[in-house]
Design an enzyme around this catalytic site. Structure first.
Site, mmCIF file in Angstrom:
data_model
loop_
_atom_site.group_PDB
_atom_site.id
_atom_site.type_symbol
_atom_site.label_atom_id
_atom_site.label_comp_id
_atom_site.label_asym_id
_atom_site.label_seq_id
_atom_site.Cartn_x
_atom_site.Cartn_y
_atom_site.Cartn_z
ATOM 1 N N HIS A 153 0.835 -1.220 0.000
ATOM 2 C CA HIS A 153 0.000 0.000 0.000
ATOM 3 C C HIS A 153 0.865 1.263 0.000
ATOM 4 O O HIS A 153 0.419 2.317 0.453
ATOM 5 C CB HIS A 153 -0.960 0.045 1.205
ATOM 6 C CG HIS A 153 -1.670 -1.248 1.467
ATOM 7 N ND1 HIS A 153 -2.902 -1.550 0.936
ATOM 8 C CD2 HIS A 153 -1.295 -2.344 2.172
ATOM 9 C CE1 HIS A 153 -3.274 -2.769 1.325
ATOM 10 N NE2 HIS A 153 -2.305 -3.279 2.067
ATOM 11 N N GLU A 287 8.895 9.199 -16.696
ATOM 12 C CA GLU A 287 7.476 9.552 -16.856
ATOM 13 C C GLU A 287 6.969 9.180 -18.246
ATOM 14 O O GLU A 287 5.825 8.751 -18.418
ATOM 15 C CB GLU A 287 7.276 11.052 -16.610
ATOM 16 C CG GLU A 287 7.476 11.427 -15.156
ATOM 17 C CD GLU A 287 7.513 12.938 -14.965
ATOM 18 O OE1 GLU A 287 6.573 13.468 -14.385
ATOM 19 O OE2 GLU A 287 8.490 13.573 -15.417
#
Ligand code: ARG
Length: 457
Positions: A153, A287
């Site tokens: 998480h 990216e």
């Protein structure tokens, strides 16, 4: 090439919508190779004379040399690479050129050319991914014992080693390589000789052309041969899944390079600056790898939807098979190269990683495991006791191993001071020595196997 039954020519719109030459010119090498294999076979079978076969083969070499030197001319009237090449061949050698298309259709021709192209793309992807694995394994070997926080998480979970984390990507990339390799085996049959859709009455030798083009043999159903694009879909599926892995790796680098993390300094060569903020160093390459994965998935979707519901055999929709494959291939090659450079050249800030592993109570599970082992407490109860210790430490803003033995005993009498040895991050990773675990020795073992598999030893 097909004007015999027409009274009028195509409109400007027809010419434009029909033309595939702007993109299928990328197939010129494959088109020449397939035509040479075809004409060699026509000559050997006595379907065209030996002189004509030699003249055509020679002419095809000349066309290839022209393409190599000047590029492929784009004339929409000639529609595609197949007609462009045949038309230039006719200009160079005269009427004998008209014999090349005997016992062949553009339908089996394009299926053959495209398969050859995709086969090369599979080989290139496989090779590029192997280089990425080499980079991963070499950095993993350096950092088999470098401790970092492991996350679930994106919350600190348990300490792991950087080497272990990098080797997770080695495994993913290995599956990608095997997907390309499997797809290559499945697709390596030659559709050449299926002709338009039904086969041909000429005494062709499909085994000969298949062999000449490096196929394992001919395909077995002419309808399937000209209407099958599974090989392109397999390639795109493998590319899309691979690009998902690359985008996950890219995302890790993006997070790790952010100032609050500071786990990595990206190579200058794969970063950019800001035109307004002088201090910035942005992870643009990573990216874009993350972004490209979306486009590659789009390419897969595009071809799936093009193929969906097409009746047998060839339909012109299938001309649209090439742009998504070409696009995906160039995006994938760039993505693999960018991530290989990033892995090879990144500076890992192991001091920051280790400090982060000390935060967030990453060794809480080790305390619970210790209670199970040393005090024979059921795990669920140990979990609860440990939770109380974390709560206390958190309320004081200190680490678990900074709680005094009196504090720990106040939580549970059965804790004694041997517990501190289990609470260090080193002890924590060393303890995780199950097969495939993060213990440095396990990581070194896997790295050694990987180096052998990659031919580095
Ligand atoms: N340009 C076409 C393509 O790429 C070649 C096949 C044309 N076949 C036909 N029957 N019109 O698909």
């Amino acid at each position: 090439m097909w004007g015999g039954r027409f009274a009028g020519g195509p409109s400007a719109i027809m010419r434009e919508i029909n033309a595939s030459i702007p993109f299928d010119k990328a197939l010129w090498r494959q088109d020449i190779a397939a035509s040479k294999a075809h004409v060699d076979m026509l000559g050997a079978q006595g379907i065209v004379s030996a002189e004509d076969a030699a003249l055509i083969a020679d002419g095809l070499d000349k066309v290839a040399a022209e393409y190599e030197a000047n590029g492929v001319p784009e004339n929409w009237d000639l529609e595609d690479i197949h007609m462009t090449t045949e038309s230039r061949l006719a200009e160079l050698i005269g009427p004998a050129a008209g014999r090349l298309h005997t016992a062949r259709s553009r339908n089996d021709q394009v299926a053959t050319d495209f398969r050859l192209w995709v086969r090369d793309a599979m080989d290139q992807a496989e090779l590029g991914l192997k280089q990425l694995q080499v980079a991963l394994v070499s950095r993993a070997g350096e950092h088999a014992a470098s401790i970092m926080p492991g996350f679930t998480h994106l919350q600190t979970a348990q300490p792991v080693t950087l080497g272990h984390h990098l080797m997770a990507y080695y495994e993913m990339i290995g599956r990608d390589r095997s997907r390309f390799a499997d797809a290559r085996v499945r697709m390596n049959r030659s559709p050449l000789g299926a002709a338009a859709l039904a086969g041909t009455g000429f005494p062709i030798d499909r085994f000969r052309t298949a062999e000449a083009l490096g196929f394992d043999g001919p395909t077995d159903n002419s309808l399937d041969s000209v209407s099958d694009r599974d090989f392109a879909l397999d390639y795109l599926m493998a590319a899309a899944q691979c690009s998902l892995h690359l985008s996950r790796l890219a995302e890790e680098f993006i997070i790790w390079a952010s100032q609050p993390f500071g786990f990595v300094t990206l190579p200058d060569s794969l970063s950019t600056g800001s035109s307004i903020m002088p201090q910035k160093k942005n992870p643009d390459a990573a990216e874009l790898v993350r972004g490209h994965s979306g486009r590659i998935a789009g390419c897969l979707t595009a071809l799936m939807i093009t193929m969906k519901g097409l009746p047998l055999a060839y339909s012109k929709d299938m001309q649209d098979d090439k742009p998504p494959v070409f696009e995906a291939a160039s995006l994938l090659a760039l993505s693999i190269a960018a991530m290989t450079g990033m892995v090879a050249e990144a500076k890992f800030r192991t001091d920051r990683m280790r400090a982060a592993a000390e935060l967030g109570y990453a060794t809480a599970t080790d305390l619970a495991d210790w209670l199970v082992r040393q005090a024979n407490i059921p795990f669920r109860e140990a979990h609860h006791i440990t939770g109380s210790a974390v709560k206390l430490a958190e309320s004081r803003g200190i680490a678990l191993d900074q709680l005094s033995i009196d504090d720990l005993k106040a939580i549970d009498q059965r804790i004694d001071d041997r517990v501190y040895a289990a609470l260090s991050v080193e002890a924590s990773v060393a303890a995780r020595c199950s097969h495939g675990g993060t213990a440095p020795d396990e990581v070194r073992k896997r790295v050694a196997q990987a180096r052998v598999a990659l031919g580095l030893e």
